[in-house]
Structure formats: C-alpha cells, structure tokens
Design a protein around this motif. Sequence first.
Motif, PDB file in Angstrom:
ATOM      1  N   TRP A  58      34.305  20.509  35.971  1.00 32.93           N
ATOM      2  CA  TRP A  58      33.283  20.649  34.925  1.00 32.93           C
ATOM      3  C   TRP A  58      33.843  21.467  33.764  1.00 32.93           C
ATOM      4  O   TRP A  58      33.638  21.135  32.597  1.00 32.93           O
ATOM      5  CB  TRP A  58      32.021  21.309  35.472  1.00 32.93           C
ATOM      6  N   GLY A  59      34.547  22.553  34.095  1.00 35.51           N
ATOM      7  CA  GLY A  59      35.139  23.385  33.060  1.00 35.51           C
ATOM      8  C   GLY A  59      36.103  22.600  32.188  1.00 35.51           C
ATOM      9  O   GLY A  59      36.105  22.729  30.958  1.00 35.51           O
ATOM     10  N   LYS A  60      36.899  21.766  32.803  1.00 37.80           N
ATOM     11  CA  LYS A  60      37.860  20.943  32.055  1.00 37.80           C
ATOM     12  C   LYS A  60      37.137  20.005  31.091  1.00 37.80           C
ATOM     13  O   LYS A  60      37.536  19.861  29.933  1.00 37.80           O
ATOM     14  CB  LYS A  60      38.730  20.152  33.041  1.00 37.80           C
ATOM     15  N   LEU A  61      36.052  19.367  31.574  1.00 39.94           N
ATOM     16  CA  LEU A  61      35.274  18.464  30.709  1.00 39.94           C
ATOM     17  C   LEU A  61      34.681  19.218  29.518  1.00 39.94           C
ATOM     18  O   LEU A  61      34.702  18.734  28.388  1.00 39.94           O
ATOM     19  CB  LEU A  61      34.151  17.797  31.505  1.00 39.94           C
ATOM     20  N   ILE A  62      34.143  20.398  29.791  1.00 38.17           N
ATOM     21  CA  ILE A  62      33.540  21.201  28.725  1.00 38.17           C
ATOM     22  C   ILE A  62      34.605  21.616  27.724  1.00 38.17           C
ATOM     23  O   ILE A  62      34.423  21.486  26.501  1.00 38.17           O
ATOM     24  CB  ILE A  62      32.817  22.437  29.311  1.00 38.17           C
ATOM     25  N   TYR A  63      35.744  22.073  28.222  1.00 36.28           N
ATOM     26  CA  TYR A  63      36.803  22.539  27.323  1.00 36.28           C
ATOM     27  C   TYR A  63      37.401  21.384  26.512  1.00 36.28           C
ATOM     28  O   TYR A  63      37.757  21.560  25.339  1.00 36.28           O
ATOM     29  CB  TYR A  63      37.894  23.285  28.092  1.00 36.28           C
ATOM     30  N   GLN A  64      37.481  20.207  27.107  1.00 36.61           N
ATOM     31  CA  GLN A  64      37.951  19.038  26.353  1.00 36.61           C
ATOM     32  C   GLN A  64      37.013  18.752  25.183  1.00 36.61           C
ATOM     33  O   GLN A  64      37.464  18.441  24.085  1.00 36.61           O
ATOM     34  CB  GLN A  64      38.052  17.808  27.261  1.00 36.61           C
ATOM     35  N   TRP A  65      35.714  18.860  25.417  1.00 33.42           N
ATOM     36  CA  TRP A  65      34.733  18.637  24.347  1.00 33.42           C
ATOM     37  C   TRP A  65      34.900  19.693  23.255  1.00 33.42           C
ATOM     38  O   TRP A  65      34.880  19.374  22.068  1.00 33.42           O
ATOM     39  CB  TRP A  65      33.310  18.667  24.919  1.00 33.42           C
ATOM     40  N   VAL A  66      35.060  20.952  23.656  1.00 33.69           N
ATOM     41  CA  VAL A  66      35.246  22.051  22.704  1.00 33.69           C
ATOM     42  C   VAL A  66      36.483  21.779  21.850  1.00 33.69           C
ATOM     43  O   VAL A  66      36.430  21.847  20.614  1.00 33.69           O
ATOM     44  CB  VAL A  66      35.376  23.409  23.445  1.00 33.69           C
TER      45      VAL A  66
END
Length: 127
Positions: A58-66
């Motif tokens: 989940w963190g990776k997905l969020i950081y990719q969006w950021v």
Amino acid sequence: PRAPTPRLPQRLLNPSAGKLPLESIQVVLEELRKNGNLEWLDKNKTSFLIMWKRPEEWGKLIYQWVSKNGLTNSVFTLYELVSGDDTENEEFHGLDEATLLRALQALQQEHKAEIITLDDGRGVKFF
C-alpha cells in the motif's frame, strides 16, 4: 478506530467430517503471517487481521502516486489521502485508517514519509 477483526467461525475450530483440522488452519494462518498478510491482534492468537495487500505494498502505491504527481515535500491529512478528490481513481482511495497508518509507517521506515500531528488530526509529509 480499529478495523473489524475477522474471527474464525466456531464450526471451523471444531473439526469433524469434511472440516479443516485446526492444525491445517494454523498452517494457513502462519503462512499468511510470514508473507505479511496477517497480523495477530492478541498474544493468544485468537484474533487477527488479514490484509489484502501488505502495508509495504500500500505504501508503495501511495508513494508512486505522490511521485507521479510531483507531490513530494507536500503535507496531506489522512482524510485527503484516502477520501480526497485527487485520489478518487487510485487503488488506495477508501482505504481504512488502520491500514493507511500501517502503510505510512512502512514509508516512514524507508525515510519517504513522516507521520505528523496536525491541529485537526494526523497527517503525513512525503519526502
């Protein structure tokens, strides 16, 4: 607030013909834990949380969006991240707060984010 805790139905815990033996259930749960998809919520291992994705995922997905949106060095409330208009089409939109915090803690360990306290609750700054 803590996410609802799934419990094994009593019929699964009392093996009989056609039911999975307790030992087999324990093997499955332990494998989920090893893979990071299960977290025990008590020391007696009677209550657990099963996660579709590991917090790191989940963190990776969020950081990719950021990163994709040029939002590093930005501060967001937790609400904005999972309920805001900007994340409406993202897989993490609507994520429960407990899972979101686990994901942000994973990013914090990687020095990609910092969970902060804001006047109206918690937020996160991305690096």
